[in-house]
Design a protein around this motif. Structure first.
Motif, PDB file in Angstrom:
ATOM      1  N   GLU A  31       0.760  -1.267  -0.003  1.00 36.81           N
ATOM      2  CA  GLU A  31      -0.028  -0.028   0.048  1.00 36.81           C
ATOM      3  C   GLU A  31       0.932   1.337   0.098  1.00 36.81           C
ATOM      4  OE1 GLU A  31      -3.352  -0.182   2.840  1.00 36.81           O
ATOM      5  OE2 GLU A  31      -2.698  -2.138   3.156  1.00 36.81           O
ATOM      6  N   PHE A  35       1.205   5.589  -2.212  1.00 37.84           N
ATOM      7  CA  PHE A  35       1.115   6.909  -1.853  1.00 37.84           C
ATOM      8  C   PHE A  35       2.294   7.467  -2.737  1.00 37.84           C
ATOM      9  CE2 PHE A  35      -0.873   4.909   2.053  1.00 37.84           C
ATOM     10  CZ  PHE A  35      -2.132   5.603   1.685  1.00 37.84           C
ATOM     11  N   LYS A  66      -5.255  15.566   2.449  1.00 41.35           N
ATOM     12  CA  LYS A  66      -6.026  14.524   2.239  1.00 41.35           C
ATOM     13  C   LYS A  66      -4.961  13.257   2.064  1.00 41.35           C
ATOM     14  CE  LYS A  66      -9.223  11.912   0.502  1.00 41.35           C
ATOM     15  NZ  LYS A  66     -10.260  11.400   1.233  1.00 41.35           N
ATOM     16  N   LEU A  67      -3.822  13.479   1.652  1.00 41.18           N
ATOM     17  CA  LEU A  67      -2.773  12.197   1.456  1.00 41.18           C
ATOM     18  C   LEU A  67      -2.683  11.675   2.910  1.00 41.18           C
ATOM     19  CD1 LEU A  67      -1.044  10.890  -0.883  1.00 41.18           C
ATOM     20  CD2 LEU A  67       0.936  12.392  -0.191  1.00 41.18           C
ATOM     21  N   GLU A  70      -5.239   9.644   4.285  1.00 40.55           N
ATOM     22  CA  GLU A  70      -5.246   8.319   3.556  1.00 40.55           C
ATOM     23  C   GLU A  70      -4.320   7.545   4.143  1.00 40.55           C
ATOM     24  OE1 GLU A  70      -7.786   7.044   1.477  1.00 40.55           O
ATOM     25  OE2 GLU A  70      -8.610   8.932   2.142  1.00 40.55           O
ATOM     26  N   ARG A  73      -5.337   6.345   7.567  1.00 43.52           N
ATOM     27  CA  ARG A  73      -6.306   5.465   7.504  1.00 43.52           C
ATOM     28  C   ARG A  73      -5.641   3.954   7.365  1.00 43.52           C
ATOM     29  NH1 ARG A  73     -10.101   9.387   4.154  1.00 43.52           N
ATOM     30  NH2 ARG A  73     -11.264  10.216   5.925  1.00 43.52           N
ATOM     31  N   TRP A 271      -8.730  12.392  -5.714  1.00 43.79           N
ATOM     32  CA  TRP A 271      -9.765  11.978  -4.902  1.00 43.79           C
ATOM     33  C   TRP A 271     -11.183  12.659  -5.335  1.00 43.79           C
ATOM     34  CZ3 TRP A 271      -5.379  14.136  -2.661  1.00 43.79           C
ATOM     35  CH2 TRP A 271      -4.424  13.014  -2.215  1.00 43.79           C
TER      36      TRP A 271
END
Length: 288
Positions: A31, A35, A66-67, A70, A73, A271
């Motif tokens: 993941e 990014f 926002k990055l 994410e 999360r 997004w």
């Protein structure tokens, strides 16, 4: 439930261990590299005639907010106790201070090739191979303090220079503007070399190595740095209530910035969210 982002120098040893462990697991799952890819893909400059989102544009602050959300999360899917700490580079200013501890981010790169040899993100530790990059280097690099031409981290006075401006941003909404909080914090100044690196930009250059490239996300300090940048945006909002993101409306068809910047109520790629929707995060997290 609202969670808390802490100053990195207030993390307990257990909290350091859990933060590092969650980062390594997100990397192991594949993941993390997404990014890096997102940041590279949206790292456009003034001279490019396409939409600018991550840098040199009003959306610099909400885009990175926002990055961060994410990434956070993803970390919290691994360990719900983990949040992204912030590095206050106006106070923790030395290459041997936090966050450069062996049990956190590791230290400086070695002189010969700037390869980081200590800490959990060193290539030789076996858990942090760089696969998404703008070069073919597979190990983490740093040059703390810019050894060949030393520079200093921004000071509280530098931050105040930005915070005191009540205007969020101004035309032409790029790296050349001299009025507006966004560019004063992002740090594009006049001149060449180190004199033009301010606040956010100067920190990237001070860390050096991969942090000066579009692939800067490969260094985990990227998140601690941008967590502090996000905190500074929060402080600006508190100091200047009623002053919001600009531009409020998209530049018109005859404007050279038409189609090149995101207005307050436009979608922020990649997004499905607008800058306006990212201005108030009090229901998500707070800073300690």
């Amino acid at each position: 439930m609202v969670y808390t982002r802490k100053n990195v120098n207030r993390l307990t040893r257990a909290e350091r261990r859990r933060f590092v462990g969650a980062l390594l697991e997100v990397k192991r799952r594949g993941e993390y590299d997404e990014f890096v890819r997102i940041h590279i893909a949206h790292n456009s400059a003034d001279r490019e005639h396409r939409l600018r989102t991550a840098h040199m544009a009003p959306s610099f602050l909400p885009w990175h907010r926002k990055l961060l959300l994410e990434l956070e999360r993803a970390l919290r899917r691994v360990d719900a106790s983990v949040t992204v700490p912030y590095w206050d580079w106006t106070r923790d200013r030395a290459p041997d201070s936090l966050p450069w501890a062996d049990d956190l981010l590791g230290g400086n790169g070695r002189r010969s090739d700037r390869q980081v040899m200590t800490g959990p993100f060193a290539y030789r530790a076996g858990h942090w191979k760089i696969t998404e990059n703008v070069t073919d280097v597979q190990y983490l690099t740093r040059d703390l303090g810019h050894a060949r031409a030393p520079i200093q981290l921004p000071t509280g006075r530098d931050v105040e220079f930005a915070l005191s401006d009540p205007v969020y941003d101004s035309w032409p909404w790029n790296s050349a503007v001299t009025r507006g909080y966004r560019n004063k914090l992002e740090g594009w100044g006049s001149g060449r070399g180190s004199v033009s690196w301010r606040n956010h930009n100067r920190v990237h250059h001070w860390v050096g190595g991969v942090m000066v490239s579009a692939a800067s996300v490969n260094d985990p300090v990227f998140w601690l740095h941008h967590s502090f940048v996000d905190l500074l945006w929060t402080r600006w909002q508190q100091r200047h209530p009623g002053h919001t993101y600009l531009p409020a409306e998209p530049p018109g068809a005859g404007d050279p910035q038409h189609g090149r910047v995101v207005a307050r109520h436009q979608q922020l790629p990649p997004w499905n969210v607008t800058p306006a929707e990212l201005e108030d995060v009090r229901g998500i997290y707070r800073y300690e």
